[in-house]
Design an enzyme around this catalytic site. Sequence first.
Site, PDB file in Angstrom:
ATOM      1  N   GLU A 109      44.785 -14.184  11.092  1.00  9.55           N
ATOM      2  CA  GLU A 109      45.951 -15.066  11.053  1.00  9.55           C
ATOM      3  C   GLU A 109      47.193 -14.259  11.357  1.00  9.55           C
ATOM      4  O   GLU A 109      47.268 -13.076  11.009  1.00  9.55           O
ATOM      5  CB  GLU A 109      46.146 -15.677   9.665  1.00  9.55           C
ATOM      6  CG  GLU A 109      45.466 -16.976   9.476  1.00  9.55           C
ATOM      7  CD  GLU A 109      44.362 -16.824   8.458  1.00  9.55           C
ATOM      8  OE1 GLU A 109      44.335 -15.779   7.800  1.00  9.55           O
ATOM      9  OE2 GLU A 109      43.531 -17.734   8.349  1.00  9.55           O
ATOM     10  N   TYR A 121      47.583  -9.116  19.997  1.00  9.68           N
ATOM     11  CA  TYR A 121      46.318  -9.847  19.960  1.00  9.68           C
ATOM     12  C   TYR A 121      46.037 -10.570  21.277  1.00  9.68           C
ATOM     13  O   TYR A 121      44.900 -10.566  21.755  1.00  9.68           O
ATOM     14  CB  TYR A 121      46.319 -10.860  18.799  1.00  9.68           C
ATOM     15  CG  TYR A 121      46.609 -10.239  17.442  1.00  9.68           C
ATOM     16  CD1 TYR A 121      46.050  -9.013  17.087  1.00  9.68           C
ATOM     17  CD2 TYR A 121      47.444 -10.868  16.516  1.00  9.68           C
ATOM     18  CE1 TYR A 121      46.328  -8.433  15.856  1.00  9.68           C
ATOM     19  CE2 TYR A 121      47.706 -10.298  15.277  1.00  9.68           C
ATOM     20  CZ  TYR A 121      47.158  -9.077  14.966  1.00  9.68           C
ATOM     21  OH  TYR A 121      47.419  -8.507  13.751  1.00  9.68           O
TER      22      TYR A 121
HETATM   23  C1  COA Z   1      51.639  -5.316  15.050  1.00 13.37           C
HETATM   24  C2  COA Z   1      51.535  -3.797  14.981  1.00 13.37           C
HETATM   25  C3  COA Z   1      50.311  -3.431  14.109  1.00 13.37           C
HETATM   26  C4  COA Z   1      51.335  -3.253  16.393  1.00 13.37           C
HETATM   27  O1  COA Z   1      51.053  -1.866  16.283  1.00 13.37           O
HETATM   28  P1  COA Z   1      51.443  -0.836  17.463  1.00 13.37           P
HETATM   29  O2  COA Z   1      50.732   0.439  17.145  1.00 13.37           O
HETATM   30  O3  COA Z   1      52.884  -0.776  17.656  1.00 13.37           O
HETATM   31  O4  COA Z   1      50.753  -1.559  18.708  1.00 13.37           O
HETATM   32  P2  COA Z   1      50.386  -0.890  20.126  1.00 13.37           P
HETATM   33  O5  COA Z   1      51.265   0.286  20.375  1.00 13.37           O
HETATM   34  O6  COA Z   1      48.904  -0.660  20.148  1.00 13.37           O
HETATM   35  O7  COA Z   1      50.780  -2.060  21.127  1.00 13.37           O
HETATM   36  C5  COA Z   1      49.808  -2.683  21.947  1.00 13.37           C
HETATM   37  C6  COA Z   1      50.468  -3.833  22.694  1.00 13.37           C
HETATM   38  O8  COA Z   1      50.943  -4.831  21.772  1.00 13.37           O
HETATM   39  C7  COA Z   1      52.177  -5.395  22.261  1.00 13.37           C
HETATM   40  N1  COA Z   1      53.300  -5.006  21.396  1.00 13.37           N
HETATM   41  C8  COA Z   1      53.271  -4.141  20.339  1.00 13.37           C
HETATM   42  N2  COA Z   1      54.499  -4.064  19.772  1.00 13.37           N
HETATM   43  C9  COA Z   1      55.325  -4.867  20.484  1.00 13.37           C
HETATM   44  C10 COA Z   1      56.697  -5.207  20.380  1.00 13.37           C
HETATM   45  N3  COA Z   1      57.485  -4.671  19.418  1.00 13.37           N
HETATM   46  N4  COA Z   1      57.212  -6.080  21.262  1.00 13.37           N
HETATM   47  C11 COA Z   1      56.438  -6.629  22.230  1.00 13.37           C
HETATM   48  N5  COA Z   1      55.115  -6.333  22.393  1.00 13.37           N
HETATM   49  C12 COA Z   1      54.559  -5.469  21.524  1.00 13.37           C
HETATM   50  C13 COA Z   1      52.365  -4.808  23.644  1.00 13.37           C
HETATM   51  O9  COA Z   1      51.661  -5.609  24.552  1.00 13.37           O
HETATM   52  C14 COA Z   1      51.690  -3.438  23.486  1.00 13.37           C
HETATM   53  O10 COA Z   1      51.296  -2.849  24.688  1.00 13.37           O
HETATM   54  P3  COA Z   1      52.377  -1.904  25.466  1.00 13.37           P
HETATM   55  O11 COA Z   1      52.948  -0.945  24.447  1.00 13.37           O
HETATM   56  O12 COA Z   1      51.516  -1.254  26.501  1.00 13.37           O
HETATM   57  O13 COA Z   1      53.407  -2.853  26.015  1.00 13.37           O
HETATM   58  C15 COA Z   1      52.843  -3.163  14.397  1.00 13.37           C
HETATM   59  O14 COA Z   1      53.956  -3.680  15.077  1.00 13.37           O
HETATM   60  C16 COA Z   1      53.037  -3.391  12.903  1.00 13.37           C
HETATM   61  O15 COA Z   1      52.531  -2.631  12.069  1.00 13.37           O
HETATM   62  N6  COA Z   1      53.780  -4.436  12.561  1.00 13.37           N
HETATM   63  C17 COA Z   1      54.054  -4.739  11.125  1.00 13.37           C
HETATM   64  C18 COA Z   1      52.798  -5.244  10.430  1.00 13.37           C
HETATM   65  C19 COA Z   1      52.268  -6.487  11.079  1.00 13.37           C
HETATM   66  O16 COA Z   1      53.021  -7.370  11.488  1.00 13.37           O
HETATM   67  N7  COA Z   1      50.925  -6.579  11.164  1.00 13.37           N
HETATM   68  C20 COA Z   1      50.263  -7.716  11.770  1.00 13.37           C
HETATM   69  C21 COA Z   1      50.032  -8.779  10.787  1.00 13.37           C
HETATM   70  S1  COA Z   1      49.214 -10.199  11.512  1.00 13.37           S
END
Ligand code: COA
Length: 157
Positions: A109, A121
């Site tokens: 979710e 995702y």
């Molecule tokens: C969601 C989360 C886990 C992503 O982790 P991350 O290590 O930054 O993700 P990645 O570096 O693997 O990103 C993969 C892709 O996701 C997308 N993405 C990640 N962060 C993004 C942002 N801030 N804005 C837009 N796209 C984003 C992009 O497509 C990215 O690919 P790219 O960097 O080549 O453009 C992180 O932002 C986080 O911890 N957020 C807070 C907790 C949370 O919301 N968890 C999810 C609950 S459902």
Amino acid sequence: MKNKKETVIVPMEEKHIPVLAELEKICFSQPWTYEQLYEELDNRTAHFIVAEADGETAGYMGIFVVCESSYVSNIAVFPDYRRQGLGKRLIGEAVRIALENGAQSLSLEVRPSNTPAVKLYSSLGFEEVGLRKNFYRNPTEDGLILTKTLEKAENKE
Ligand SMILES: CC(C)(COP(=O)(O)OP(=O)(O)OC[C@H]1O[C@@H](n2cnc3c(N)ncnc32)[C@H](O)[C@@H]1OP(=O)(O)O)[C@@H](O)C(=O)NCCC(=O)NCCS
């Protein structure tokens, strides 16, 4: 922002939990507590993993696998380590764990307003299959239910 470090994925252990409980508080309005995370260490259906960057906890992911279904309950990366591919790697590990344990689909979710997570995702092939009305609190928001059908070939990289 820190320099990119050598990152390894390891099973969650008790030593990681205080830092992960802090990460939960940074990220979520209804954070998992130390006690909730600790309980999962002994849960056979739960698989929690931690990304360590040069020994420092950078992020984590938790998945539950029951029969042919699996569910990502937790995923978070510390702000200093975001946009370096860790989220993608953690979901990749979730797919591997799910397949290894016999699951055919992986669900989760997400708040529709959580753009980074929604983009992560969708970039990995998750599709919207439903909406849980008022699923989240503080602020109240519906929960998008996303699912990915798992193919054995995904595990052969
Ligand atoms: C969601 C989360 C886990 C992503 O982790 P991350 O290590 O930054 O993700 P990645 O570096 O693997 O990103 C993969 C892709 O996701 C997308 N993405 C990640 N962060 C993004 C942002 N801030 N804005 C837009 N796209 C984003 C992009 O497509 C990215 O690919 P790219 O960097 O080549 O453009 C992180 O932002 C986080 O911890 N957020 C807070 C907790 C949370 O919301 N968890 C999810 C609950 S459902």
